[in-house]
Design a protein around this motif. Structure first.
Motif, PDB file in Angstrom:
ATOM      1  N   TYR A 208       3.602  -2.213   4.176  1.00 39.18           N
ATOM      2  CA  TYR A 208       3.400  -2.660   2.788  1.00 39.18           C
ATOM      3  C   TYR A 208       3.528  -1.523   1.789  1.00 39.18           C
ATOM      4  O   TYR A 208       3.841  -1.769   0.615  1.00 39.18           O
ATOM      5  CB  TYR A 208       2.055  -3.372   2.654  1.00 39.18           C
ATOM      6  CG  TYR A 208       2.130  -4.782   3.173  1.00 39.18           C
ATOM      7  CD1 TYR A 208       2.853  -5.754   2.487  1.00 39.18           C
ATOM      8  CD2 TYR A 208       1.520  -5.141   4.371  1.00 39.18           C
ATOM      9  CE1 TYR A 208       2.952  -7.050   2.970  1.00 39.18           C
ATOM     10  CE2 TYR A 208       1.606  -6.428   4.864  1.00 39.18           C
ATOM     11  CZ  TYR A 208       2.332  -7.385   4.161  1.00 39.18           C
ATOM     12  OH  TYR A 208       2.448  -8.675   4.646  1.00 39.18           O
ATOM     13  N   SER A 209       3.299  -0.301   2.222  1.00 42.05           N
ATOM     14  CA  SER A 209       3.542   0.828   1.329  1.00 42.05           C
ATOM     15  C   SER A 209       5.033   0.930   0.997  1.00 42.05           C
ATOM     16  O   SER A 209       5.414   1.158  -0.167  1.00 42.05           O
ATOM     17  CB  SER A 209       3.063   2.127   1.989  1.00 42.05           C
ATOM     18  OG  SER A 209       3.319   3.234   1.156  1.00 42.05           O
ATOM     19  N   GLN A 210       5.867   0.722   2.005  1.00 40.88           N
ATOM     20  CA  GLN A 210       7.318   0.744   1.775  1.00 40.88           C
ATOM     21  C   GLN A 210       7.753  -0.437   0.909  1.00 40.88           C
ATOM     22  O   GLN A 210       8.590  -0.277   0.004  1.00 40.88           O
ATOM     23  CB  GLN A 210       8.048   0.720   3.113  1.00 40.88           C
ATOM     24  CG  GLN A 210       9.575   0.764   2.974  1.00 40.88           C
ATOM     25  CD  GLN A 210      10.271   0.795   4.321  1.00 40.88           C
ATOM     26  OE1 GLN A 210       9.628   0.974   5.355  1.00 40.88           O
ATOM     27  NE2 GLN A 210      11.580   0.611   4.310  1.00 40.88           N
ATOM     28  N   LEU A 211       7.192  -1.616   1.186  1.00 44.93           N
ATOM     29  CA  LEU A 211       7.550  -2.787   0.383  1.00 44.93           C
ATOM     30  C   LEU A 211       7.186  -2.583  -1.081  1.00 44.93           C
ATOM     31  O   LEU A 211       7.945  -2.977  -1.979  1.00 44.93           O
ATOM     32  CB  LEU A 211       6.843  -4.040   0.917  1.00 44.93           C
ATOM     33  CG  LEU A 211       7.479  -4.769   2.095  1.00 44.93           C
ATOM     34  CD1 LEU A 211       6.735  -6.069   2.364  1.00 44.93           C
ATOM     35  CD2 LEU A 211       8.951  -5.059   1.832  1.00 44.93           C
ATOM     36  N   ALA A 212       6.016  -1.987  -1.320  1.00 44.92           N
ATOM     37  CA  ALA A 212       5.586  -1.765  -2.707  1.00 44.92           C
ATOM     38  C   ALA A 212       6.611  -0.914  -3.457  1.00 44.92           C
ATOM     39  O   ALA A 212       6.966  -1.219  -4.610  1.00 44.92           O
ATOM     40  CB  ALA A 212       4.213  -1.092  -2.722  1.00 44.92           C
ATOM     41  N   ARG A 256      -3.996  -5.463  -0.079  1.00 41.48           N
ATOM     42  CA  ARG A 256      -4.365  -5.313  -1.501  1.00 41.48           C
ATOM     43  C   ARG A 256      -4.251  -3.853  -1.937  1.00 41.48           C
ATOM     44  O   ARG A 256      -3.785  -3.556  -3.038  1.00 41.48           O
ATOM     45  CB  ARG A 256      -5.791  -5.816  -1.728  1.00 41.48           C
ATOM     46  CG  ARG A 256      -5.931  -7.324  -1.759  1.00 41.48           C
ATOM     47  CD  ARG A 256      -7.399  -7.701  -1.894  1.00 41.48           C
ATOM     48  NE  ARG A 256      -7.977  -7.124  -3.075  1.00 41.48           N
ATOM     49  CZ  ARG A 256      -8.045  -7.742  -4.261  1.00 41.48           C
ATOM     50  NH1 ARG A 256      -7.547  -8.964  -4.380  1.00 41.48           N
ATOM     51  NH2 ARG A 256      -8.583  -7.157  -5.292  1.00 41.48           N
ATOM     52  N   TYR A 257      -4.690  -2.955  -1.060  1.00 41.16           N
ATOM     53  CA  TYR A 257      -4.678  -1.542  -1.433  1.00 41.16           C
ATOM     54  C   TYR A 257      -3.255  -1.044  -1.670  1.00 41.16           C
ATOM     55  O   TYR A 257      -2.971  -0.391  -2.684  1.00 41.16           O
ATOM     56  CB  TYR A 257      -5.356  -0.703  -0.345  1.00 41.16           C
ATOM     57  CG  TYR A 257      -5.247   0.778  -0.597  1.00 41.16           C
ATOM     58  CD1 TYR A 257      -6.040   1.394  -1.563  1.00 41.16           C
ATOM     59  CD2 TYR A 257      -4.341   1.567   0.115  1.00 41.16           C
ATOM     60  CE1 TYR A 257      -5.936   2.754  -1.813  1.00 41.16           C
ATOM     61  CE2 TYR A 257      -4.229   2.922  -0.130  1.00 41.16           C
ATOM     62  CZ  TYR A 257      -5.028   3.510  -1.096  1.00 41.16           C
ATOM     63  OH  TYR A 257      -4.908   4.858  -1.354  1.00 41.16           O
ATOM     64  N   HIS A 258      -2.358  -1.365  -0.753  1.00 35.59           N
ATOM     65  CA  HIS A 258      -1.002  -0.819  -0.852  1.00 35.59           C
ATOM     66  C   HIS A 258      -0.138  -1.564  -1.870  1.00 35.59           C
ATOM     67  O   HIS A 258       0.738  -0.945  -2.492  1.00 35.59           O
ATOM     68  CB  HIS A 258      -0.327  -0.842   0.523  1.00 35.59           C
ATOM     69  CG  HIS A 258      -0.875   0.194   1.454  1.00 35.59           C
ATOM     70  ND1 HIS A 258      -0.595   1.530   1.335  1.00 35.59           N
ATOM     71  CD2 HIS A 258      -1.718   0.083   2.514  1.00 35.59           C
ATOM     72  CE1 HIS A 258      -1.233   2.205   2.282  1.00 35.59           C
ATOM     73  NE2 HIS A 258      -1.920   1.349   3.015  1.00 35.59           N
TER      74      HIS A 258
END
Length: 297
Positions: A208-212, A256-258
């Motif tokens: 999800y960090s990459q998706l963000a 939620r965080y990422h």
């Protein structure tokens, strides 16, 4: 019932016959059942283990029976369980593992019945000895589960990632595997499911960090927030299908965080830029909490 003397060698031969019958369960013979006559012979009459322990009452002889129980389990593991699983990969490994574990437990229950006298009278007098049920778990855990644990985790995570990318997977199979993680963890206090959960959450963080980063570059702020809603809902559904209930909360927190907390300031800047017709640059990360976007998990 009339008790009769049974020479130790004869009693061992009778128990060997019963053990061979029990081992067929783990070899995958669905028709393997003990008839009433067989069960009476192997357990109720002449109660082989009881008679052997009674008439050959030395601890040395009884310990031989105790070790025979352990050896029977280990022999099945080395002759059948490990050869069945060692070359399997991915979903095939998980399927075979679930079947083997079920068959192994059934076999172990029969063996525990045959050697029940040890559990009732011999083992309580020797507190350093593990119970028969404890031996059955520890043999499988130490000789099978620990050996395959990394491969099982890898296979389970592969299925989860495939499902996250939209592929159809066997969710029942995945739940059965993770339930075994919990079941084996419960016995000795080492929580294998929590280890799996920690690794899974680390992978989710990276995903999800990459998706963000990608969404911030290519989507409008409104589209971004819609995707966040969709991802949160999908992760909740996914968790409820095959994960432990407590894991759902942890996954939602990570997502939620990422997708929100870590990029809150960037998302605010992007929305303001859209309103003024400007273009933003997101090369330098800004770690501030989101104040104007509230997503209810």
């Amino acid at each position: 019932m009339i008790l009769k003397y049974i020479p130790l060698d004869e009693g061992m031969m009778i128990m060997d016959e019963a053990i061979v019958k029990a081992k067929k369960i783990i070899e995958g013979y669905p028709e393997t059942k003990f008839s009433g006559e067989e069960y009476q012979r192997f357990y109720e009459y002449p109660l082989c283990v009881y008679f052997m322990c009674t008439y050959h009452s030395s601890n040395e002889k009884t310990m031989q029976l105790y070790e025979k129980f352990r050896n029977s389990l280990e022999e099945s593991i080395f002759s059948t369980v490990l050869p069945t699983l060692v070359n399997k990969q991915g979903a095939n490994l998980l399927r075979e593992f679930v079947v083997i574990w079920s068959n192994y437990k059934l076999m172990a229950r029969w063996l525990c019945r045959f050697f029940e006298y040890l559990d009732r009278f011999f083992i309580p007098q020797h507190i350093e000895l593990e119970s028969l049920n404890g031996i059955s778990f520890s043999c499988f855990r130490d000789l099978v589960f620990k050996k395959l644990y990394c491969r099982l985790i890898e296979a389970a995570l592969t299925l989860i990632n495939q499902e996250r990318e939209g592929q159809q997977i066997d969710c029942v199979l995945l739940k059965n595997v993770l339930d075994i993680f919990v079941e084996i963890s419960d016995y000795k206090g080492v929580n294998y499911y929590e280890d799996f959960e920690r690794i899974m959450l680390t992978e989710i963080s990276g995903y999800y960090s990459q998706l963000a980063s990608e969404w911030l570059l290519h989507d409008s702020s409104a589209e971004y927030v819609q995707k966040v809603f969709w991802c949160l809902n999908r992760e909740k559904q996914r968790a409820r299908q095959y994960l432990h209930p407590d894991t759902e909360v942890k996954i939602v927190q990570v997502v939620r965080y990422h997708l929100l907390d870590q990029i809150a300031d960037k998302l605010m800047e992007k929305r303001q830029a859209e309103n003024s017709g400007m273009v933003t640059d997101y090369q330098v990360p800004i770690n501030l909490q989101m104040s104007n976007f509230i997503i209810v998990a």
